[in-house]
Write an enzyme that holds these catalytic residues in place. Sequence first.
Site, PDB file in Angstrom:
ATOM      1  N   HIS A 396     -15.640  -3.607 -15.943  1.00 31.73           N
ATOM      2  CA  HIS A 396     -15.251  -2.717 -14.844  1.00 31.73           C
ATOM      3  C   HIS A 396     -14.442  -1.511 -15.283  1.00 31.73           C
ATOM      4  O   HIS A 396     -13.998  -0.726 -14.424  1.00 31.73           O
ATOM      5  CB  HIS A 396     -14.434  -3.471 -13.793  1.00 31.73           C
ATOM      6  CG  HIS A 396     -15.201  -4.529 -13.075  1.00 31.73           C
ATOM      7  ND1 HIS A 396     -15.913  -4.291 -11.930  1.00 31.73           N
ATOM      8  CD2 HIS A 396     -15.382  -5.840 -13.368  1.00 31.73           C
ATOM      9  CE1 HIS A 396     -16.488  -5.412 -11.518  1.00 31.73           C
ATOM     10  NE2 HIS A 396     -16.177  -6.368 -12.388  1.00 31.73           N
ATOM     11  N   LYS A 587      -7.003   4.897  -2.140  1.00 27.59           N
ATOM     12  CA  LYS A 587      -7.324   4.070  -3.309  1.00 27.59           C
ATOM     13  C   LYS A 587      -6.025   3.823  -4.065  1.00 27.59           C
ATOM     14  O   LYS A 587      -4.998   4.424  -3.746  1.00 27.59           O
ATOM     15  CB  LYS A 587      -8.330   4.779  -4.213  1.00 27.59           C
ATOM     16  CG  LYS A 587      -7.950   6.240  -4.541  1.00 27.59           C
ATOM     17  CD  LYS A 587      -9.014   6.954  -5.359  1.00 27.59           C
ATOM     18  CE  LYS A 587     -10.158   7.491  -4.522  1.00 27.59           C
ATOM     19  NZ  LYS A 587     -11.440   6.894  -4.821  1.00 27.59           N
ATOM     20  N   ARG A 588      -6.056   2.932  -5.073  1.00 27.74           N
ATOM     21  CA  ARG A 588      -4.878   2.756  -5.915  1.00 27.74           C
ATOM     22  C   ARG A 588      -4.430   4.107  -6.469  1.00 27.74           C
ATOM     23  O   ARG A 588      -5.243   5.000  -6.712  1.00 27.74           O
ATOM     24  CB  ARG A 588      -5.191   1.803  -7.073  1.00 27.74           C
ATOM     25  CG  ARG A 588      -5.214   0.347  -6.678  1.00 27.74           C
ATOM     26  CD  ARG A 588      -3.857  -0.143  -6.194  1.00 27.74           C
ATOM     27  NE  ARG A 588      -2.931  -0.364  -7.285  1.00 27.74           N
ATOM     28  CZ  ARG A 588      -2.441  -1.554  -7.629  1.00 27.74           C
ATOM     29  NH1 ARG A 588      -2.771  -2.642  -6.952  1.00 27.74           N
ATOM     30  NH2 ARG A 588      -1.598  -1.661  -8.627  1.00 27.74           N
ATOM     31  N   LYS A 593      -7.345   8.888 -11.279  1.00 26.07           N
ATOM     32  CA  LYS A 593      -7.989   9.116  -9.976  1.00 26.07           C
ATOM     33  C   LYS A 593      -7.590  10.478  -9.397  1.00 26.07           C
ATOM     34  O   LYS A 593      -8.182  10.946  -8.434  1.00 26.07           O
ATOM     35  CB  LYS A 593      -7.646   7.988  -9.000  1.00 26.07           C
ATOM     36  CG  LYS A 593      -8.253   6.631  -9.398  1.00 26.07           C
ATOM     37  CD  LYS A 593      -7.833   5.538  -8.432  1.00 26.07           C
ATOM     38  CE  LYS A 593      -8.255   4.138  -8.863  1.00 26.07           C
ATOM     39  NZ  LYS A 593      -9.676   3.847  -8.653  1.00 26.07           N
ATOM     40  N   THR A 695     -16.078   2.196  -5.015  1.00 26.14           N
ATOM     41  CA  THR A 695     -16.825   1.588  -3.911  1.00 26.14           C
ATOM     42  C   THR A 695     -16.350   2.180  -2.583  1.00 26.14           C
ATOM     43  O   THR A 695     -17.111   2.207  -1.622  1.00 26.14           O
ATOM     44  CB  THR A 695     -16.656   0.059  -3.903  1.00 26.14           C
ATOM     45  OG1 THR A 695     -15.270  -0.252  -4.110  1.00 26.14           O
ATOM     46  CG2 THR A 695     -17.479  -0.589  -4.992  1.00 26.14           C
ATOM     47  N   LYS A 699     -18.354   3.381   1.006  1.00 22.26           N
ATOM     48  CA  LYS A 699     -17.945   3.043   2.379  1.00 22.26           C
ATOM     49  C   LYS A 699     -17.793   4.312   3.210  1.00 22.26           C
ATOM     50  O   LYS A 699     -18.223   4.369   4.376  1.00 22.26           O
ATOM     51  CB  LYS A 699     -16.610   2.272   2.361  1.00 22.26           C
ATOM     52  CG  LYS A 699     -16.719   0.913   1.706  1.00 22.26           C
ATOM     53  CD  LYS A 699     -15.371   0.328   1.285  1.00 22.26           C
ATOM     54  CE  LYS A 699     -15.600  -0.816   0.295  1.00 22.26           C
ATOM     55  NZ  LYS A 699     -14.357  -1.274  -0.380  1.00 22.26           N
TER      56      LYS A 699
END
Length: 849
Positions: A396, A587-588, A593, A695, A699
């Site tokens: 991952h 998100k985290r 990110k 992911t 969504k």
Amino acid sequence: MTSGSEGGSKVLNEVLLAGHRRDDAPQPDEAPRTLWKPPAAAAVPQSDPVATLRAAILGKLAYGLGKSPATARDRDWFAATALALRDRVVDASLETAPFPHKRVYYLSLEFLIGRLLSDVMGNLDLVATARAALAGLGVDLDAVSDAEPDAALGNGGLGRLAACFMESMASLAIPAYGYGIRYDHGLFRQLIDDGVQREVPETWLAEGNPWEFERIESACTVGFGGEVAMTVQADGSLRRAWRPAEAVRAVPYDTPVVGRGGRHVNALRLWSARACEPVDLARFNAGDHVGAVSDRARAEAISRVLYPSDGTPAGQELRLRQEFFFTSASLQDLVRRHVAERGDLRSLPDHAAIQLNDTHPAIAVPELMRLLVDEHGLSWEDAWHVTTHTLGYTNHTLMPEALETWPVELMERLLPRHMQIIYLINWMHLEEVSRHRGTDAGYLAEVSLIEESHGKRVRMGHLAFLGARRVNGVSALHTELMRQTVFAPLHALDTDKIVNKTNGITFRRWLHNANPGLTRLAVEAVGPRVLDDPSHLAGLAAVAEDAGFQDRYAAVRRERKEALARVVQDRTGITLDPEALFDVQIKRIHEYKRQLLNILETVALYQAIKAEPHRDWPSRVKLFAGKAAPSYHQAKLIIRLASDVAKRVNADPDVAGRLTVAFVPNYSVSLAEAIIPAADLSEQISTAGLEASGTGNMKLALNGALTIGTLDGANIEIKDHVGADNIFIFGLDAAGVQRTKAQDGYAERAIAASPRLRAALDVIGAGGFSPGEPGRFRPLVDELTRGDRFLLTADFDDYWRVQREVDAAWVRRRSWWRAAILNTARTAWFSSDRTMREYAEEIWRVRVG
Ligand code: 26V
């Protein structure tokens, strides 16, 4: 209820009604005020499903919880409803074939489930029935649903993926067990105190868990430490046996996972650690009352808390104990089942596929070898064949700091027999490699299971790779990068081993349950078959330009935005205008990110609006949510910056009505379910090559948010599906990132070339958002000016440019809705049903349905 129990129930009623009546307790329309009895099940006509379910709920409330409607809180109604539905799930599970040809075992240290009530109701087609059953008692189903705590047994994407996979396997009737840990405390609750993240323990089990069954009869023992004994067999051969110094009981708790239509039920089996002896009586009797329970505390610490690190290797012994604990218990469980059902363990690969979710359960490779060779007497060769034809491994992340390695010294102390087995596997592997590829020391060092650069450490990714029949990445780009980078030397040895399985999400939760309004629209447009087969969403393309349909689609969005605005008002006191474009990044919090890139653009936009107040700026809401690892200082500082920017921007009348910023605390699955249907723009802006898949991107696109993103992870495949006109792509691609990183001083040059970026950095660095502490955000600015590992500076201008394209597109509202509808219409492929079918066919070789 039989007549013989009448007398008893009178006594029970008196006990039940002795409780205090709460002033805010619902006043049920059917319950007499003095003596209340749950309706006898036999008295309810089976033909009336609402009355039947209502009677079942009342029965659970009374006899499961010992409460009457008068004293029941929403939490009690939730438990009673869950218990009543669990009975239905059990009924369905008794219909599920008990003896399938082959089972999937999904081993994951994390299952980020969230709430289960709407999942179960939805899959049993009982939502309307439950709503009516409760309404008849004066109870609101939505309030009851909200009373369920999230099962937050995961950090982020990896854990949520495991939960989506479990739901899809049940819906596809793939016989499966999920195996993990029943943490007493899931992911911490995030408080934001004046912009600062504080972590408090999460307590999902405080009032019990109505979904699970304790299976004490299936408990097993997991060992730690000790030594390896060697005995000579009658035939002269040597046999090794591990004699652990310490033993912990692993007690399983099963949560049934029901698939769509209630046709198939699987189990999520989570292990809880318990001491073999509850108390050391000798020490207790000698007066050492604390010491008498210290072994117990040590044993039970294993399943006490979820590690919140999200990828940063914890490096602590307890983490390795957690990993071995659940892996060993799960393997013992499935080996025992196989022996009971089939006898010979050499047929295990025909009847079991074991999937390792990341390297956390990679110790399965030597543990399965140990069980087969030491405990069950298989030859090494047979055992290796069984192992390498049963295990699969999913990677991952390729980020070096997140790849697990364990010090050899720690492994030798905690798992001495496993370390021997790892050495033996490695020796055989290196022998074979040198036979075929020569003895180049550099190459051998790269493929070795032991890394020797800074102390000897076991590479868990390499171990999982060697032990698995198939190794998979989670998006097309990520899988390609696996082949080209971290796993290139091992890939060269077996080029068929690495395969791609692009992630997916369960549409039952993320569309049908989270967005019933949009689901209703889809059903109206393309028919109810879309609920079973999302490929029918494609039919929405035909109405993407239909003004009437667009208006209804927009009305659904509007309603979700109003609901979200209430949540945000509640949690932050910030007022959102539902007319504005809702731009969300949820998100985290991680540097890769790039939430900071989004904040920089927010600051630049703020400055631009102030500089040109009379321009026609469309109104925008910037929404952030996500947790930072407790020890990740830069991430916590990013949260603080978002909060400080929000404080200043939201108070500035110059930008009122055009820009609003909010950091919503305590991101969770449930909060995601509220935000995603309300989002107009989805921020997926990681440095290309670093987000394995994502992911949340799926969504949000499914729910009709347009993506602004880089060519990273599954964004690339989302673009391929929705079409380049219906997504906003910017920035360097993965190859461009590599090229840029190779050039020295790129950050300096990028900053010099961008006055807008410079101005934003200057105001942040000078304390413009933290006047009381001007140096507060220096570490963030310094990271960008001296190094910029994640290339924010390189991508900033292009990001700004494309954000202004978003502004322009938002104004042309008809074409915006067209693009949004096309996103919903064209993301069916990202259903985790598709992903699970691919795993079933190519990795597990198990029948679907
Ligand atoms: C954690 C960390 C922490 C230290 C800094 C670097 C770093 C990089 C990655 C991670 C995540 C560890 C594993 C993980 O959760 N991976 C996520 O798995 C999701 C499901 O496949 C996928 O969608 C996400 O892209 C991926 O990050």
